[in-house]
Design an enzyme around this catalytic site. Structure first.
Site, PDB file in Angstrom:
ATOM      1  N   SER A 189       0.984  -1.153   0.149  1.00  0.00           N
ATOM      2  CA  SER A 189      -0.171  -0.066  -0.223  1.00  0.00           C
ATOM      3  C   SER A 189       0.924   1.167   0.014  1.00  0.00           C
ATOM      4  CB  SER A 189      -0.909   0.050   1.327  1.00  0.00           C
ATOM      5  OG  SER A 189      -1.874  -1.062   1.161  1.00  0.00           O
ATOM      6  N   GLY A 235     -27.842 -22.587   1.794  1.00  0.00           N
ATOM      7  CA  GLY A 235     -27.710 -23.370   3.139  1.00  0.00           C
ATOM      8  C   GLY A 235     -26.552 -24.311   3.036  1.00  0.00           C
ATOM      9  N   GLN A 259     -25.696 -18.639   2.200  1.00  0.00           N
ATOM     10  CA  GLN A 259     -26.684 -18.751   3.016  1.00  0.00           C
ATOM     11  C   GLN A 259     -28.035 -19.112   2.642  1.00  0.00           C
ATOM     12  OE1 GLN A 259     -26.001 -18.138   6.431  1.00  0.00           O
ATOM     13  NE2 GLN A 259     -27.897 -18.545   7.254  1.00  0.00           N
ATOM     14  N   TRP A 301       3.043 -10.359  -5.837  1.00  0.00           N
ATOM     15  CA  TRP A 301       1.475 -10.451  -5.840  1.00  0.00           C
ATOM     16  C   TRP A 301       1.151 -10.063  -7.654  1.00  0.00           C
ATOM     17  CZ3 TRP A 301       0.116 -13.032  -1.884  1.00  0.00           C
ATOM     18  CH2 TRP A 301       0.601 -12.707  -0.868  1.00  0.00           C
ATOM     19  N   ILE A 302       2.149 -10.634  -8.598  1.00  0.00           N
ATOM     20  CA  ILE A 302       1.878 -10.154  -9.843  1.00  0.00           C
ATOM     21  C   ILE A 302       0.782 -11.122 -10.494  1.00  0.00           C
ATOM     22  CG2 ILE A 302       3.275  -9.787 -12.039  1.00  0.00           C
ATOM     23  CD1 ILE A 302       3.667  -7.828  -9.353  1.00  0.00           C
ATOM     24  N   THR A 303      -0.339 -10.677 -10.716  1.00  0.00           N
ATOM     25  CA  THR A 303      -1.109 -11.383 -11.725  1.00  0.00           C
ATOM     26  C   THR A 303      -0.468 -11.771 -13.043  1.00  0.00           C
ATOM     27  OG1 THR A 303      -3.026 -10.295 -10.681  1.00  0.00           O
ATOM     28  CG2 THR A 303      -3.569 -11.140 -12.711  1.00  0.00           C
ATOM     29  N   GLU A 355      -5.491  -3.796  -6.048  1.00  0.00           N
ATOM     30  CA  GLU A 355      -5.853  -2.788  -6.268  1.00  0.00           C
ATOM     31  C   GLU A 355      -5.798  -1.459  -5.338  1.00  0.00           C
ATOM     32  OE1 GLU A 355      -4.930  -2.029  -9.042  1.00  0.00           O
ATOM     33  OE2 GLU A 355      -5.629  -3.590 -10.751  1.00  0.00           O
TER      34      GLU A 355
END
Length: 393
Positions: free
Chosen positions: A134, A340, A337, A158-160, A364
């Site tokens: 960050s 279920g 939820q 963290w490289i896509t 991002e």
């Protein structure tokens, strides 16, 4: 139950219909197996590229689609509703092309941009580092001038598309100036010394390869520097405004897919002699999910329209990313939820949607960073911009 859209032209309608067709025929049959086996779907990106869907927001003169962001983001939504890993990849590819398209010289753009936008190549964007996610001003990767080029050393985290990309847009430090000491480089994947680690083992988006990319004496010609020396952070931040809108759109599409599956299930599943959608308690949950999707879509497209008209949209992009991804987390959790116990199993896709939604709040720029951007904009806000939007006929 695909999203209802108001589109500005017959061309845009055709584009959305093409995307829905490709998503149904090419993506949907592959997604479950690819995500379960953690397979990177490289051929899917080639298919989308050949259809022109990897280069939509870029000028036609360089091989792009010439589409406004308002349309491009809705294409991303349609892809994300079926396969979020691929939609994230399309967004990252667009981001990786931005530096060259917006800050490259005319000579650089003519030489490289048509190949980047042609559909066969896939890009990666290298800004974050393990200690500087960050806070990009704290990056340590360095580019040292050496004759007619630069030598890059460091690691990007963290490289896509790390290890699968054909080119990397890399930010590296060229001086110790915190704000003006970073420069931008366009580096081919086969450059000696550019090495990708094995992909991260992630909670979700397992069909998207994310890896650390190491730079070990990577020699880059000076002509592959994009912009001026020291302009890298300005280039990065300008691109991130657009990247945040891309992730916002992916969040909207992911939430739409979860909503659609939950509604289908609620129409078919019966308890006490009637479909569970007829029970008010559950129907209200679905209504809140629908409201969250619609509000996120409206917020995202409103920010895109500002950018399309050349108005500042950084704060609005942060708001869109915050709202869309927080809503995606809520909607996908509620989808589990609704189903279920079945929703907690891998026999149904909603558990995958929920795992995928989590990272949308992180990359991002974390949503805490988005709140910081928004609050700073409020502090410095003077007056709004007024502009009449042209009517489309």
């Amino acid at each position: 139950m695909p999203a209802t859209r108001t589109l500005p032209s017959p061309e845009a309608v055709d584009l959305i219909e093409l995307t829905r067709e490709l998503a149904g025929k090419e993506l949907a049959p592959r997604v479950a197996e690819a995500e379960a086996e953690e397979q990177f779907p490289r051929e899917v990106f080639r298919t989308l590229g050949r259809a022109g869907l990897l280069s939509l927001p870029y000028p036609e003169e360089y091989g792009g689609g010439g589409q406004p962001y308002e349309i491009y983001l809705q294409v991303l939504e349609e892809i994300a509703a079926v396969w979020s890993s691929v939609a994230v990849g399309v967004s990252v590819h667009a981001l990786s092309c931005y530096a060259l398209a917006a800050f490259g010289t005319e000579e650089q753009k003519k030489e490289w941009l048509p190949d980047l936008l042609g559909g066969e190549l896939l890009g990666a964007y290298c800004l974050s580092e393990a200690h500087a996610g960050s806070d990009p001003g704290a990056m340590r990767t360095r580019a040292v001038r050496d004759g007619d080029g630069y030598v890059l050393n460091g690691a990007k985290a963290w490289i896509t598309h790390g290890g699968h990309a054909d080119f990397y847009t890399i930010m590296a430090r060229t001086s110790d100036d915190r704000s003006h000491g970073v420069s931008c480089f366009l580096v081919p994947a086969d450059t000696p010394g550019l090495i990708a680690d094995p992909p991260e083992r992630k909670m979700g988006l397992t069909g998207s390869a994310t890896a650390t990319v190491r730079l070990e004496n990577v020699r880059v010609p000076a002509r592959r520097r994009i912009g001026e020396e020291g302009q890298g952070l300005a280039i990065a931040f300008a691109g991130l405004d657009r990247g945040r809108l891309g992730i916002a759109a992916v969040g909207v599409g992911l939430a739409q897919g979860a909503l659609d599956h939950a509604v289908r299930y609620a129409r078919e599943r019966e308890t006490f002699g009637r479909p569970i959608i007829d029970h008010q308690g559950l129907a209200f949950v679905l209504a809140d999910m629908a409201a969250a999707v619609q509000s996120a879509r409206a917020t995202t497209l409103a920010a895109a329209r500002l950018g399309d008209q050349g108005l500042p949209f950084g704060s609005e992009a942060a708001i869109a990313k915050l709202v869309a991804t927080d809503n995606a987390m809520k909607v996908t959790t509620d989808a589990v939820q609704v189903l279920g116990g079945y929703g907690y199993t891998r026999d149904f896709p909603v558990e995958r949607y929920m795992r995928e939604a989590k990272v949308m709040q992180i990359f991002e720029g974390t949503n805490q960073i988005q709140r910081l951007i928004i609050s700073r904009a409020l502090k410095n806000h003077d007056r709004g911009h007024l502009r009449v939007r042209k009517q489309e006929h």
